[in-house]
Design an enzyme around this catalytic site. Structure first.
Site, PDB file in Angstrom:
ATOM      1  N   ALA A  91      44.054  27.357  42.991  1.00  0.00           N
ATOM      2  CA  ALA A  91      43.788  28.454  44.118  1.00  0.00           C
ATOM      3  C   ALA A  91      43.379  28.242  45.447  1.00  0.00           C
ATOM      4  CB  ALA A  91      42.658  29.484  43.305  1.00  0.00           C
TER       5      ALA A  91
ATOM      6  N   ASN B  41      36.715  34.160  39.189  1.00  0.00           N
ATOM      7  CA  ASN B  41      36.736  35.212  38.184  1.00  0.00           C
ATOM      8  C   ASN B  41      36.591  34.731  36.806  1.00  0.00           C
ATOM      9  OD1 ASN B  41      37.380  37.948  39.402  1.00  0.00           O
ATOM     10  ND2 ASN B  41      39.346  36.947  40.054  1.00  0.00           N
TER      11      ASN B  41
ATOM     12  N   GLU C  58      54.726  33.268  38.467  1.00  0.00           N
ATOM     13  CA  GLU C  58      53.304  33.650  38.085  1.00  0.00           C
ATOM     14  C   GLU C  58      52.730  32.869  36.970  1.00  0.00           C
ATOM     15  OE1 GLU C  58      50.035  36.130  38.306  1.00  0.00           O
ATOM     16  OE2 GLU C  58      51.816  36.344  39.523  1.00  0.00           O
ATOM     17  N   ASP C  59      51.411  32.426  37.433  1.00  0.00           N
ATOM     18  CA  ASP C  59      50.552  31.624  36.335  1.00  0.00           C
ATOM     19  C   ASP C  59      51.243  30.308  35.648  1.00  0.00           C
ATOM     20  OD1 ASP C  59      48.449  33.327  36.631  1.00  0.00           O
ATOM     21  OD2 ASP C  59      48.833  34.602  34.795  1.00  0.00           O
TER      22      ASP C  59
ATOM     23  N   ALA D  96      38.949  22.985  44.458  1.00  0.00           N
ATOM     24  CA  ALA D  96      40.045  22.374  44.893  1.00  0.00           C
ATOM     25  C   ALA D  96      41.280  22.249  44.026  1.00  0.00           C
ATOM     26  CB  ALA D  96      39.749  20.910  45.571  1.00  0.00           C
TER      27      ALA D  96
ATOM     28  N   ASN E 243      41.459  41.104  46.344  1.00  0.00           N
ATOM     29  CA  ASN E 243      42.590  41.516  45.259  1.00  0.00           C
ATOM     30  C   ASN E 243      43.827  41.162  45.858  1.00  0.00           C
ATOM     31  OD1 ASN E 243      44.330  42.807  43.230  1.00  0.00           O
ATOM     32  ND2 ASN E 243      42.731  43.805  42.830  1.00  0.00           N
TER      33      ASN E 243
ATOM     34  N   ASP F 273      49.883  32.964  42.860  1.00  0.00           N
ATOM     35  CA  ASP F 273      48.762  32.035  42.855  1.00  0.00           C
ATOM     36  C   ASP F 273      48.485  31.498  43.787  1.00  0.00           C
ATOM     37  OD1 ASP F 273      48.391  33.020  39.840  1.00  0.00           O
ATOM     38  OD2 ASP F 273      50.329  32.064  39.506  1.00  0.00           O
TER      39      ASP F 273
ATOM     40  N   TYR G  33      46.146  46.116  34.132  1.00  0.00           N
ATOM     41  CA  TYR G  33      45.978  44.693  34.677  1.00  0.00           C
ATOM     42  C   TYR G  33      44.572  44.193  33.995  1.00  0.00           C
ATOM     43  CZ  TYR G  33      47.062  40.930  37.761  1.00  0.00           C
ATOM     44  OH  TYR G  33      47.286  39.460  38.137  1.00  0.00           O
TER      45      TYR G  33
ATOM     46  N   LYS H  80      52.498  42.369  36.246  1.00  0.00           N
ATOM     47  CA  LYS H  80      52.822  42.208  37.674  1.00  0.00           C
ATOM     48  C   LYS H  80      53.864  42.975  38.245  1.00  0.00           C
ATOM     49  CE  LYS H  80      49.980  38.967  39.174  1.00  0.00           C
ATOM     50  NZ  LYS H  80      49.136  39.266  40.326  1.00  0.00           N
TER      51      LYS H  80
END
Length: 483
Positions: A209, A316, A149-150, A206, A356, A173, A6, A78
């Site tokens: 996430a 991150n 995802e994403d 804002a 996590n 997310d 990952y 994932k």
């Protein structure tokens, strides 16, 4: 192995996907060829062959942005985590990449890029394609759980809302990040003897996430007896302009959290220090990617009003963190309760937990698969949050982290899945007991008692147990030759 399968390794693999291509992995669905969707899905089996699907259009990958069809690798990663952490059989999963173009000019102009070389499709054509994809998955794999995802800021939330009752759907997310932050927050409140419904939260950042975290806090407060309107009032959000007020332009996700202009009259709403002084938050969450935003002045102002400030710098990678744990602890005399978005070393013996998503999405996904739920409800996610918070090692030793250690992740996922299944059964949202066992074995019966249900869950989890290799001493064969 987590950093290898990952982050951070996977980000490099995604960005260079077309340059390092060796063989096809996963299912690619092309917006230019919507009539081929079912044919492409059919290569992966029949209705009972797939349990879990991760799907991405590659727009918002791991903080590195639009990566087009390279997004197939995040789906694969994932699913690797779903097997490693959640016990989902690796042969019963499906990664899907939606090739809808890309706004990454480096990709589009790259001769080796394998995806469609035009700007990312938006609007009616995009949503018509998504609609065909979702309903094709529903028809082909009606028992599968669909994990988004994403996806981009403008599509991910809409997609989850629109299709969560068509298939049991989950957006990591939005919901996964929010759930793990909420579990850390719940554990911190319990450790410091404070009540969830008395909390005030300031979220700095804002985007998807930050709003995902806010939404999960609201959902959790509602599931614990608060009205939605009351919950919204307990949360304040800031973006690059400052505190978001009613007079300002806000997107659909932000609108429920906007503050009344009159409440902030005479206050510099662009200043995080002034916002902290005004709100006096119980919890400060950073999702801004603005390095160093939680300054000594900000944290000390929070500490004035809060003897055990709960501080979550989540951005991150590490270089974008709003503050480092060693500084936060120094500025609060080691009284802060911290969970971060990246791994950090202990501070003066205090273990720092990493928020996590591996603590939430594998267990929620496993619970959804095993319960055969019709949808993944907000209350099922809240049940996962409460169960994860119960497992906090902080209650055993003040120097422990707010979350369990990653080395215990498969056990954590089993407990989280158990809580999800029992909640699904409680709200009549599960179909597992209507399924007949193969070979005339009767119908599935799921134990309602927690520990018995946990054992049942653990029995369903796939484990990489292989036949042992036994070293055999080689003895040369002696041949006798006759003339």
């Amino acid at each position: 192995m987590l950093p290898i399968i990952y982050t951070p390794t996977e980000g490099d693999a995604i960005a260079n996907y077309s340059h390092r291509f060796r063989k096809p992995e996963g299912c690619f669905l092309d917006i230019n060829d919507p009539d081929s969707i079912d044919e492409r899905l059919s290569a992966y089996g029949e209705d009972k062959d797939i349990d879990y699907i991760v799907m991405s259009d590659g727009e918002g990958i791991l903080g590195i942005g639009d990566q087009g069809v390279g997004g197939i690798r995040i789906a694969i990663a994932k699913l690797g985590l779903m097997t490693l952490c959640g016990g989902i059989h690796p042969g019963r999963v499906l990664p899907i990449a939606l090739d809808v173009g890309s706004n990454n000019e480096d990709l589009v102009n790259d001769d080796l890029y394998m995806g469609n070389k035009f700007a990312r499709v938006r609007g009616e054509q995009y949503w018509n394609f998504i609609d065909k994809v979702i309903h094709s998955i529903k028809n082909r794999f009606p028992n599968a759980v669909l994990h988004y995802e994403d996806f981009g800021v403008t599509t991910g939330r809409t997609m989850l809302t629109k299709y969560r009752s068509t298939l049991p759907s989950f957006n990591d997310d939005i919901q996964g990040t929010g759930a793990v932050v909420m579990a850390s927050m719940t554990a911190a409140l319990k450790f410091s003897n404070r009540d969830l419904l008395d909390s005030k939260v300031l979220i700095y950042g804002a985007g998807s996430a930050g709003i995902g975290v806010a939404d999960q806090i609201v959902n959790h407060m509602v599931s614990h007896g608060c009205s939605k309107d009351e919950a919204y009032k307990k949360i304040h959000i800031m973006d690059r302009r400052g505190v978001i007020l009613q007079s300002m332009e806000a997107n659909e996700g932000q609108k429920p959290y906007v503050d009344d202009d009159a409440d902030w009259e005479g206050i510099d709403t662009s200043s995080l220090v002034d916002a902290v002084r005004k709100v006096q938050p119980t919890v400060l969450v950073g999702c801004s990617t603005k390095a160093g935003a939680f300054t000594e002045e900000v944290i000390k102002e929070m500490y004035k009003h809060n003897s055990q400030p709960i501080v979550f710098p989540l951005s991150n990678p590490t270089r974008l963190h709003e503050a480092f744990p060693v500084d936060i602890m120094k500025w609060t005399d080691n009284n802060a309760l911290i969970a971060t978005g990246s791994p950090f070393a202990p501070v003066d013996g205090h273990y720092i937990s990493e928020n996590n998503n591996c603590f939430t999405f594998p267990g929620i996904g496993l619970g959804a698969v095993l319960s055969r739920c019709n949808s993944i409800s907000d209350t099922m996610v809240s049940a996962a949050v409460d169960q994860l918070a119960k497992m906090s090692p902080k209650m055993d030793d003040p120097k422990n982290g707010l979350l369990p250690r990653l080395e215990e992740i498969d056990e954590v996922s089993a407990h989280v899945a158990t809580a999800v299944i029992l909640q699904a059964l409680k709200e009549n949202n599960a179909r597992v007991e209507s399924e007949e066992r193969p070979n005339g074995g009767g119908f599935v019966q799921v134990p309602r008692e927690y520990n018995q249900c946990l054992k049942w869950v653990q029995l369903q989890m796939w484990k990489p147990i292989y036949r042992p290799l036994v070293k055999v001493k080689h003895v040369p064969e002696i041949h006798t030759y006759q003339s």
